[in-house]
Design a protein around this motif. Structure first.
Motif, short mmCIF file in Angstrom:
data_model
loop_
_atom_site.label_atom_id
_atom_site.label_comp_id
_atom_site.label_asym_id
_atom_site.label_seq_id
_atom_site.Cartn_x
_atom_site.Cartn_y
_atom_site.Cartn_z
N VAL A 63 0.81 -1.22 0.00
CA VAL A 63 0.00 0.00 0.00
C VAL A 63 0.85 1.28 0.00
CG1 VAL A 63 -1.83 -1.23 1.20
CG2 VAL A 63 -0.27 0.23 2.50
N LYS A 64 2.16 1.13 0.10
CA LYS A 64 3.02 2.32 0.12
C LYS A 64 2.83 3.16 -1.13
CE LYS A 64 6.78 0.60 3.06
NZ LYS A 64 8.20 0.16 3.11
N GLY A 65 2.71 4.46 -0.93
CA GLY A 65 2.51 5.36 -2.05
C GLY A 65 1.07 5.52 -2.48
N ARG A 66 0.19 4.67 -1.96
CA ARG A 66 -1.23 4.75 -2.31
C ARG A 66 -2.10 5.09 -1.11
NH1 ARG A 66 -3.93 0.43 -3.96
NH2 ARG A 66 -2.67 -1.10 -2.80
N PHE A 67 -1.77 4.54 0.05
CA PHE A 67 -2.55 4.75 1.26
C PHE A 67 -1.79 5.69 2.20
CE2 PHE A 67 -5.00 0.42 1.36
CZ PHE A 67 -5.42 0.65 0.06
N THR A 68 -2.56 6.48 2.94
CA THR A 68 -1.97 7.37 3.93
C THR A 68 -2.72 7.22 5.25
OG1 THR A 68 -1.35 8.98 2.22
CG2 THR A 68 -1.38 9.75 4.50
N ILE A 69 -1.97 6.92 6.30
CA ILE A 69 -2.56 6.83 7.62
C ILE A 69 -2.29 8.13 8.37
CG2 ILE A 69 -0.54 5.75 8.71
CD1 ILE A 69 -2.53 4.05 10.38
N SER A 70 -3.26 8.57 9.13
CA SER A 70 -3.07 9.77 9.94
C SER A 70 -3.85 9.60 11.24
CB SER A 70 -3.53 11.02 9.18
OG SER A 70 -4.90 10.94 8.85
N ARG A 71 -3.54 10.46 12.17
CA ARG A 71 -4.14 10.30 13.50
C ARG A 71 -4.41 11.67 14.10
NH1 ARG A 71 -1.56 6.36 18.16
NH2 ARG A 71 -2.79 7.10 19.93
N ASP A 72 -5.56 11.82 14.69
CA ASP A 72 -5.92 13.02 15.43
C ASP A 72 -5.97 12.63 16.90
OD1 ASP A 72 -7.18 15.16 16.72
OD2 ASP A 72 -8.33 15.68 14.94
N ASN A 73 -4.92 12.94 17.63
CA ASN A 73 -4.84 12.52 19.03
C ASN A 73 -5.93 13.19 19.88
OD1 ASN A 73 -2.62 10.79 18.70
ND2 ASN A 73 -1.20 12.52 18.84
N ALA A 74 -6.28 14.40 19.53
CA ALA A 74 -7.31 15.12 20.29
C ALA A 74 -8.67 14.45 20.16
CB ALA A 74 -7.38 16.57 19.84
N LYS A 75 -8.91 13.84 18.99
CA LYS A 75 -10.19 13.17 18.75
C LYS A 75 -10.10 11.66 18.94
CE LYS A 75 -11.88 16.59 15.42
NZ LYS A 75 -12.39 16.81 14.04
N ASN A 76 -8.89 11.18 19.29
CA ASN A 76 -8.70 9.73 19.47
C ASN A 76 -9.17 8.96 18.24
OD1 ASN A 76 -7.79 10.02 22.25
ND2 ASN A 76 -9.92 10.52 22.70
N THR A 77 -8.82 9.47 17.09
CA THR A 77 -9.30 8.91 15.83
C THR A 77 -8.12 8.70 14.88
OG1 THR A 77 -11.45 9.98 16.07
CG2 THR A 77 -10.82 9.27 13.86
N VAL A 78 -8.16 7.58 14.18
CA VAL A 78 -7.17 7.29 13.16
C VAL A 78 -7.89 7.18 11.82
CG1 VAL A 78 -7.27 4.78 13.48
CG2 VAL A 78 -5.22 5.83 12.53
N TYR A 79 -7.23 7.65 10.78
CA TYR A 79 -7.81 7.66 9.44
C TYR A 79 -6.93 6.86 8.48
CZ TYR A 79 -10.05 11.73 11.55
OH TYR A 79 -10.72 12.58 12.39
N LEU A 80 -7.56 6.34 7.45
CA LEU A 80 -6.82 5.69 6.37
C LEU A 80 -7.37 6.21 5.05
CD1 LEU A 80 -4.61 3.55 5.80
CD2 LEU A 80 -6.48 1.92 5.41
#
Length: 118
Positions: A63-80
């Motif tokens: 998935v490298k180069g196609r998917f991006t993971i991120s995280r909002d620590n304030a919202k305790n939420t992770v995104y893909l």
């Protein structure tokens, strides 16, 4: 205990995009790493991506180069964010979390289905 709730699954065409979200609740102070695994029909569950509270990120080569993971620590939420989707990305995607990068699979969500088809 920690509860993980995924959202954002669905259908897309090859080359399309989808965004998954996972919100954590409960005893979240013990969560350091959050991420995503996936399980395609007839295959074993595999790591997709993981991110720590401090920002360390690991991706599966597929998935490298196609998917991006991120995280909002304030919202305790992770995104893909999933771009340039391929047929082989079809799977149930599970959110996972844990107290360390090496133990990021202590807690699991129920999964959300992603279907890529033409």
């Amino acid at each position: 205990q920690v509860q993980l709730v995924e959202s954002g699954g669905g259908s897309a065409q090859p080359g399309g995009s989808l965004r998954l979200s996972c919100a954590a609740s409960g005893s979240i102070s013990g969560i350091y790493a959050m991420g995503w695994h996936r399980q395609a029909p007839g295959k074993q569950r595999e790591l997709v991506a993981v991110v720590t509270r401090s920002g360390t990120i690991n991706y599966a080569d597929s998935v490298k180069g196609r998917f991006t993971i991120s995280r909002d620590n304030a919202k305790n939420t992770v995104y893909l964010q999933m771009n340039s989707l391929k047929l082989e990305d079809t799977a149930v995607y599970y959110c996972n979390a844990g107290p360390s990068l090496g133990n990021a699979m202590l807690y699991w969500g129920k999964g959300t289905l992603v279907t890529v088809s033409s």
